[in-house]
Design a protein around this motif. Structure first.
Motif, mmCIF file in Angstrom:
data_model
loop_
_atom_site.group_PDB
_atom_site.id
_atom_site.type_symbol
_atom_site.label_atom_id
_atom_site.label_comp_id
_atom_site.label_asym_id
_atom_site.label_seq_id
_atom_site.Cartn_x
_atom_site.Cartn_y
_atom_site.Cartn_z
ATOM 1 N N CYS A 311 0.826 -1.221 0.000
ATOM 2 C CA CYS A 311 0.000 0.000 0.000
ATOM 3 C C CYS A 311 0.853 1.262 0.000
ATOM 4 N N CYS A 314 -2.512 5.889 -0.991
ATOM 5 C CA CYS A 314 -3.011 6.922 -1.896
ATOM 6 C C CYS A 314 -4.422 7.337 -1.531
ATOM 7 N N CYS A 317 -8.839 3.699 -2.580
ATOM 8 C CA CYS A 317 -9.842 2.699 -2.202
ATOM 9 C C CYS A 317 -10.913 3.300 -1.293
ATOM 10 N N CYS A 371 -7.105 0.218 -6.815
ATOM 11 C CA CYS A 371 -5.782 0.220 -6.176
ATOM 12 C C CYS A 371 -4.654 0.250 -7.216
HETATM 13 S S1 SF4 Z 1 -5.932 2.024 -3.172
HETATM 14 FE FE1 SF4 Z 1 -5.961 1.738 -0.953
HETATM 15 S S2 SF4 Z 1 -4.766 -0.133 -0.654
HETATM 16 FE FE2 SF4 Z 1 -4.285 0.551 -2.713
HETATM 17 S S3 SF4 Z 1 -2.451 1.806 -2.470
HETATM 18 FE FE3 SF4 Z 1 -4.193 3.201 -2.359
HETATM 19 S S4 SF4 Z 1 -4.671 3.359 -0.158
HETATM 20 FE FE4 SF4 Z 1 -3.331 1.567 -0.425
#
Ligand code: SF4
Lengths: 462, 226
Positions: A311, A314, A317, A371
């Motif tokens: 992870c 970001c 999700c 993701c």
């Molecule tokens: S989408 Fe969620 S799980 Fe994937 S990198 Fe971004 S914060 Fe992390």
């Protein structure tokens, strides 16, 4: 029921019924969807970029000991000091010790979720150190005395009127309705603090083994100032943030920005390789990096869910999650909200207390699709459900499982059960079913067929 | 009692005894070890220098940065002087560099070579900071500054306006090329800070509404010579 679970259920129920707040969150996210899609369209092949990003993280995490060792050797060669913390308590003690040795009077912090994870501000304040959050969203949340709502957009749930009131109360400024003016109030307030602070605390988004640099991503410039002006820079990072090559950033930095905030690149992506070098005019005299495990090696030991260490925080999700959008970030009661939080919190804080988060999903898979590093988020929620039942099954789980096994092994019993069920179904329509009230309010039970499937199979013409 | 470092490494080694499967990939796009490998799946940075300049101009405009192209150094000095007069700058700090000294001396307001006698309080009082840069990334509209090319860490972030003066030859197509260039130039003696600046400082923390100039510069000018 665990305490965490009952609080979660209560808060989630209240928030989900608050239509105003939900509309506000959806509106705030609307601009994000548009910008994200515009930026994604600039990628000549987004799916292959995701492959590259996930491989960059996979190869580092699956060779963590070697990559970390290389990083640390290079970091130290650049003149930084590395500290190791097995858990939150050790990390707090290390940072407190640095602050005490430096006789620090003022500490300025830029956004760092790992410091939230170890409750650093509380510890610093209890020890008598003043600490100010400099990221606008975190600054607002600090004044509100509330945890971040979203680990990338900390105060996205707060309306401008409330922020104006908050500033009037704490900073004595005139009320205003303009986001711009509110931002400028914070800007003016914080500028002198960067200059006066002895210590600047930041997080790290990536640790680069090849060069021993740490990479920090931000939009506001507060992390840049935090690492430029105070005489001591402390960075806190999880051990899983390491990547092999400097070039990995050529994929990870733009994808982090696009997936998480719909930007081509976050405004400032900065690489630090040590304290002020000979011949440089400014920068800190000391550069400390605290590397923390805090249950990350527990996730590492689970090959099925090891990829949740990929992870890059970001927030994509969360932004697409129907549960997050309905119950809001605070209801989770965790440092990391949304799907990734629901996956890793049971590892960080115990599956027994936190397994209810595995159920906080419609399993729609929107998180997994969003993701950028291809973490198999919604399947991990299922894995946690399975593990929780295996680890400490409830009475209901046990009874149901044994009952089911007993029946399914005896075809005649199964047939008999079916017959009784078909005969009594019309009766069930009229009875209030236990635990099913909310579900049945808007639904009818289907009519029972006159014959079982097995009977039909035997006599297809009847 | 063993120390935390060896404990953590022991836990890692123990955990990694069980191998994890490779992720399910759709392509074979693992990044190369050297950035000479083009990454044809990322946003385009242009095949030729002209393409790159076109993309750069588009990106900077979207980021609300101001892009000014000038034919030579004299024109660059004139452009900065005009900005200074229009914006009524009273104090300007600049990085002590052969390219920037003549530009600063053409200004009529108070100027100060910040890295020669650094003083953070004085820098806070400056309207603008003028620096050079390491390279410019067309693909993303990012400008790579460093503590070597930009008069330290604070000059490019503390003043309200940041002006970058650079040569057109410093434009590279993509992020990978900029990183490779920095590595080739500095080897294992990297400046203590390298920062990709992508537009003026910004925040969306209040109702996700974009505001420029959160803590860093509110305005960003790129003056490109040649
Ligand atoms: S989408 Fe969620 S799980 Fe994937 S990198 Fe971004 S914060 Fe992390």
């Amino acid at each position: 029921m665990s305490d965490a679970k009952s609080i979660f259920l209560k808060d989630a129920t209240v928030n989900a019924a608050d239509g105003d707040q939900r509309a506000f969150i959806n509106k705030a996210l609307g601009g994000y969807y548009t910008n994200r899609d515009l930026q994604k369209a600039r990628y000549r092949d987004w799916e292959r970029a995701r492959d590259a990003a996930s491989m960059a993280k996979w190869s580092a995490v699956n060779d963590l000991a070697n990559v970390l060792e290389k990083f640390v050797a290079n970091f130290e060669r650049n003149g930084g000091v590395v500290h190791w913390a097995r858990d939150a308590e050790e990390a707090r003690a290390i940072i407190l010790k640095i602050a005490e040795d430096a006789k620090a009077k003022a500490i300025v912090k830029s956004k760092c979720m790992t410091t939230e994870e170890i409750h650093l501000n509380d510890a610093l304040e209890k020890a008598g150190f003043g600490v100010v959050e400099s990221d606008l969203g975190e600054f607002i949340q600090q004044l509100r005395g509330e945890a971040p709502y979203h680990f990338v957009f900390p105060c996205m749930h707060v309306k401008r009127e409330a922020i104006s009131e908050l500033f009037t109360k704490h900073l004595g400024t005139a009320p205003t309705n303009s986001p711009e003016e509110l931002t400028m109030i914070a800007r003016r307030h914080l500028r002198q603090l960067y200059i006066d602070a002895d210590i600047g605390i930041t997080g790290a988004n990536f640790l680069i083994a090849e060069t021993g640099q740490i990479s920090i991503t931000e939009n506001e410039g507060n992390a840049r100032l935090t690492a430029a002006l105070p005489r001591i820079h402390i960075a806190l990072s999880g051990i899983e943030k390491v990547v092999n090559h400097l070039d990995d950033l050529s994929v990870l930095l733009p994808m982090l920005a696009t997936a998480g905030a719909g930007q081509p690149m976050t405004c400032y992506n900065t690489l630090y390789s040590g304290p002020r070098k000979k011949g440089e005019c400014d920068g800190p005299e000391q550069f400390h990096l605290v590397l923390i495990d805090n249950a990350r090696t527990r996730i590492l030991a689970d090959p099925e869910q090891r990829d949740s260490l990929h992870c890059i925080r970001c927030g994509a999700c969360l932004n697409v999650c129907p549960i997050f959008k309905n119950i809001g970030g605070l209801a989770y009661g965790t440092t990391y909200q949304g799907p990734i939080g629901s996956v890793i919190t049971p590892h960080l804080r115990g599956l027994k207390q936190w397994n209810h988060l595995s159920g906080a999903s419609s399993l729609c898979g929107a998180c997994t699709d969003a993701c950028p590093v291809r973490i198999d988020l919604h399947h991990h929620l299922l894995h946690n459900r399975r593990n929780a039942t295996k680890e400490s099954p409830t009475l209901f789980d046990l009874a149901f499982h044994h009952g089911f096994t007993f029946v399914i092994k005896r075809p005649w019993l199964f047939a008999l059960g079916g017959k009784i069920f078909r005969a009594t179904l019309p009766l069930l329509q009229k009875l209030p079913l236990p635990y099913m009230g909310a579900w049945m309010k808007t639904r009818d039970l289907p009519k029972a067929p006159s014959q079982s499937f097995r009977d039909q199979w035997k006599n297809p013409n009847v | 009692m063993s120390d935390a470092r060896s404990d953590i490494f022991a836990r890692i080694r123990e955990a990694l005894k069980v191998k994890a499967p490779k992720p399910h990939l759709k392509g074979d796009g693992a990044p190369g070890k050297t950035s000479t490998l083009a990454k044809p799946w990322l946003p385009d940075g242009g095949e030729t220098a002209d393409d790159s300049l076109t993309i750069l101009a588009e990106q900077l405009a979207k980021l609300k940065g101001v892009f000014i192209r000038v034919p030579d150094h004299a024109a660059a000095a004139k452009a900065v002087a005009e900005l200074s007069a229009n914006k009524n700058w009273k104090k300007v700090a600049y990085h002590g560099d052969a390219l920037l000294r003549p530009i600063a001396s053409a200004l009529t307001c108070e100027t100060w070579e910040a890295d020669a006698s650094f003083d953070k309080q004085r820098l806070e009082g400056c309207d603008a900071g003028i620096t050079t840069c390491e390279s410019i990334v067309a693909q993303l509209g990012s400008i790579l500054v460093s503590s070597a090319s930009s008069g330290g860490r604070a000059l490019s972030i503390l003043p309200h306006v940041h002006v970058v003066v650079a040569e057109a030859s410093q434009v590279v197509p993509d992020l990978g090329a900029a990183l490779a260039l920095a590595k080739a130039r500095h080897g294992d003696q990297m400046p203590s800070m390298l920062s990709f600046i992508t537009g003026p400082s910004r925040t969306g923390d209040i109702e996700r509404i974009l505001v420029l100039g959160a803590h860093g510069p509110k305005e960003l000018y790129l003056i490109l010579v040649g």
